[in-house]
Design a protein around this motif. Sequence first.
Motif, PDB file in Angstrom:
ATOM      1  N   LEU A   1      -8.531  -0.447   2.586  1.00  6.05           N
ATOM      2  CA  LEU A   1      -9.154   0.701   1.930  1.00  6.05           C
ATOM      3  C   LEU A   1      -8.150   1.817   1.678  1.00  6.05           C
ATOM      4  N   GLY A   2      -7.318   2.092   2.665  1.00  6.75           N
ATOM      5  CA  GLY A   2      -6.346   3.168   2.509  1.00  6.75           C
ATOM      6  C   GLY A   2      -5.253   2.842   1.516  1.00  6.75           C
ATOM      7  N   GLY A   3      -4.841   1.580   1.472  1.00  5.18           N
ATOM      8  CA  GLY A   3      -3.736   1.202   0.604  1.00  5.18           C
ATOM      9  C   GLY A   3      -4.132   0.810  -0.797  1.00  5.18           C
ATOM     10  N   LEU A   4      -5.333   0.208  -0.936  1.00  4.51           N
ATOM     11  CA  LEU A   4      -5.741  -0.332  -2.234  1.00  4.51           C
ATOM     12  C   LEU A   4      -6.923   0.390  -2.849  1.00  4.51           C
TER      13      LEU A   4
ATOM     14  N   HIS B   1      -5.689  10.855   0.225  1.00  5.56           N
ATOM     15  CA  HIS B   1      -5.303  10.822  -1.189  1.00  5.56           C
ATOM     16  C   HIS B   1      -5.542  12.168  -1.865  1.00  5.56           C
ATOM     17  N   ALA B   2      -6.567  12.901  -1.439  1.00  2.57           N
ATOM     18  CA  ALA B   2      -6.829  14.222  -2.016  1.00  2.57           C
ATOM     19  C   ALA B   2      -5.678  15.175  -1.700  1.00  2.57           C
ATOM     20  N   ARG B   3      -5.144  15.080  -0.513  1.00  2.46           N
ATOM     21  CA  ARG B   3      -4.000  15.923  -0.150  1.00  2.46           C
ATOM     22  C   ARG B   3      -2.792  15.639  -1.026  1.00  2.46           C
ATOM     23  N   ALA B   4      -2.701  14.398  -1.510  1.00  2.00           N
ATOM     24  CA  ALA B   4      -1.586  14.022  -2.388  1.00  2.00           C
ATOM     25  C   ALA B   4      -1.903  14.287  -3.853  1.00  2.00           C
ATOM     26  N   GLY B   5      -3.077  14.872  -4.138  1.00  2.00           N
ATOM     27  CA  GLY B   5      -3.455  15.190  -5.507  1.00  2.00           C
ATOM     28  C   GLY B   5      -3.816  13.989  -6.350  1.00  2.00           C
TER      29      GLY B   5
ATOM     30  N   ALA C   1      -6.694   3.366   7.807  1.00  2.00           N
ATOM     31  CA  ALA C   1      -6.712   3.961   6.472  1.00  2.00           C
ATOM     32  C   ALA C   1      -5.572   4.949   6.277  1.00  2.00           C
ATOM     33  N   TRP C   2      -5.240   5.686   7.333  1.00  2.00           N
ATOM     34  CA  TRP C   2      -4.120   6.629   7.231  1.00  2.00           C
ATOM     35  C   TRP C   2      -2.811   5.898   7.006  1.00  2.00           C
ATOM     36  N   ASP C   3      -2.692   4.692   7.627  1.00  2.00           N
ATOM     37  CA  ASP C   3      -1.461   3.921   7.481  1.00  2.00           C
ATOM     38  C   ASP C   3      -1.430   3.115   6.188  1.00  2.00           C
ATOM     39  N   GLY C   4      -2.627   2.823   5.630  1.00  2.00           N
ATOM     40  CA  GLY C   4      -2.685   1.985   4.446  1.00  2.00           C
ATOM     41  C   GLY C   4      -1.936   2.565   3.265  1.00  2.00           C
ATOM     42  N   LYS C   5      -2.087   3.857   3.041  1.00  2.00           N
ATOM     43  CA  LYS C   5      -1.401   4.498   1.926  1.00  2.00           C
ATOM     44  C   LYS C   5       0.112   4.426   2.107  1.00  2.00           C
ATOM     45  N   ARG C   6       0.593   4.683   3.330  1.00  2.00           N
ATOM     46  CA  ARG C   6       2.035   4.625   3.577  1.00  2.00           C
ATOM     47  C   ARG C   6       2.567   3.198   3.452  1.00  2.00           C
ATOM     48  N   LEU C   7       1.757   2.212   3.903  1.00  2.00           N
ATOM     49  CA  LEU C   7       2.185   0.821   3.822  1.00  2.00           C
ATOM     50  C   LEU C   7       2.282   0.374   2.373  1.00  2.00           C
TER      51      LEU C   7
ATOM     52  N   ASP D   1       2.914   2.290  -0.171  1.00  2.00           N
ATOM     53  CA  ASP D   1       4.090   2.941  -0.747  1.00  2.00           C
ATOM     54  C   ASP D   1       5.371   2.208  -0.358  1.00  2.00           C
ATOM     55  N   ARG D   2       5.389   1.668   0.853  1.00  2.00           N
ATOM     56  CA  ARG D   2       6.602   1.005   1.347  1.00  2.00           C
ATOM     57  C   ARG D   2       6.745  -0.411   0.790  1.00  2.00           C
ATOM     58  N   LEU D   3       5.658  -1.192   0.823  1.00  2.00           N
ATOM     59  CA  LEU D   3       5.715  -2.578   0.373  1.00  2.00           C
ATOM     60  C   LEU D   3       5.494  -2.721  -1.117  1.00  2.00           C
ATOM     61  N   GLY D   4       4.836  -1.735  -1.705  1.00  2.00           N
ATOM     62  CA  GLY D   4       4.392  -1.864  -3.090  1.00  2.00           C
ATOM     63  C   GLY D   4       2.939  -2.297  -3.088  1.00  2.00           C
ATOM     64  N   GLY D   5       2.131  -1.594  -3.833  1.00  2.00           N
ATOM     65  CA  GLY D   5       0.702  -1.886  -3.843  1.00  2.00           C
ATOM     66  C   GLY D   5       0.403  -3.308  -4.278  1.00  2.00           C
ATOM     67  N   ARG D   6       1.209  -3.844  -5.192  1.00  2.00           N
ATOM     68  CA  ARG D   6       0.966  -5.189  -5.706  1.00  2.00           C
ATOM     69  C   ARG D   6       1.163  -6.242  -4.620  1.00  2.00           C
ATOM     70  N   THR D   7       2.171  -6.078  -3.778  1.00  2.00           N
ATOM     71  CA  THR D   7       2.412  -7.026  -2.686  1.00  2.00           C
ATOM     72  C   THR D   7       1.247  -7.026  -1.707  1.00  2.00           C
ATOM     73  N   LEU D   8       0.797  -5.846  -1.328  1.00  2.00           N
ATOM     74  CA  LEU D   8      -0.331  -5.731  -0.406  1.00  2.00           C
ATOM     75  C   LEU D   8      -1.593  -6.311  -1.040  1.00  2.00           C
ATOM     76  N   GLN D   9      -1.753  -6.090  -2.317  1.00  2.00           N
ATOM     77  CA  GLN D   9      -2.934  -6.577  -3.027  1.00  2.00           C
ATOM     78  C   GLN D   9      -2.986  -8.104  -3.009  1.00  2.00           C
ATOM     79  N   LYS D  10      -1.853  -8.751  -3.223  1.00  2.00           N
ATOM     80  CA  LYS D  10      -1.811 -10.214  -3.207  1.00  2.00           C
ATOM     81  C   LYS D  10      -2.157 -10.765  -1.830  1.00  2.00           C
ATOM     82  N   ALA D  11      -1.663 -10.122  -0.786  1.00  2.00           N
ATOM     83  CA  ALA D  11      -1.950 -10.585   0.569  1.00  2.00           C
ATOM     84  C   ALA D  11      -3.449 -10.553   0.849  1.00  2.00           C
ATOM     85  N   PHE D  12      -4.108  -9.476   0.467  1.00  2.00           N
ATOM     86  CA  PHE D  12      -5.545  -9.384   0.682  1.00  2.00           C
ATOM     87  C   PHE D  12      -6.304 -10.355  -0.216  1.00  2.00           C
ATOM     88  N   ALA D  13      -5.788 -10.626  -1.403  1.00  2.00           N
ATOM     89  CA  ALA D  13      -6.453 -11.555  -2.312  1.00  2.00           C
ATOM     90  C   ALA D  13      -6.519 -12.953  -1.712  1.00  2.00           C
TER      91      ALA D  13
END
Length: 250
Positions: A18-21, A63-67, A214-220, A222-234
Amino acid sequence: MTTLILALAAGAVVGLALGGLGGGGSMLAVPALVYLLGFSPARAATASLLIVAATSLTGLIAHARAGRVRWRTGVLFAAAGLPAAAAAGALSAHLPSALLTAGFAVLAALAAWRMLAPRREVGAGHRSAAGPARSTATGAGLGAVTGLLGVGGGFLAVPALVSVLAFTMAEAVGTSLLVITANSLAALVPRLGATAAVDWGVAAPFTGAAILGAWDGKRLADRLGGRTLQKAFAFALLGVAGLMLVTALH
């Protein structure tokens, strides 16, 4: 002790999604509650809505804090889904467990397909043709799915916000959390009066771990790339879909 560990581990994974995707976590929460923690499909859907609402709210703040949240459009999009979420939430209590399980399996497979499909750029002409009626219909459909199956629907909200409303991916992820929170709360209210009480001994640690994740998801992401994380969950969702479909057919 084993139940507590499983709840914490599953909650952390849901929070990361949820936090990352901006979605996908609830697609893992329901099967985790059913197969790892022994919930019935109906009770799992209720607990999932509670977990997803709390976790999405946490991710929304980050995410709101990051605009990255477009509040006005997000509120309008969410409002279209609230009546459908409430109505479908009340209806789901009267449907057979096997039907709900099969429906969830199909939805999980669809979510995985959408996550693995190559991203396509949407041209300006297509975006300008998408009017308020389409946006409203999309929001209402998302609300109905949330209420019926106990999922947040972020995997549908994110591509809809990008393709229909011309959001950037970052804005879509952040704003989808607003939509998920609103729909989850709307679907949760009728369920609380129609199903057994939530098992807080499991739901509380699950929710706590998801919030931290969720707090770590956004940072993860950013580090791995959203697409990489998305494929893993898929790929995880494909496994979930197969398992739940087998269960529904037996």
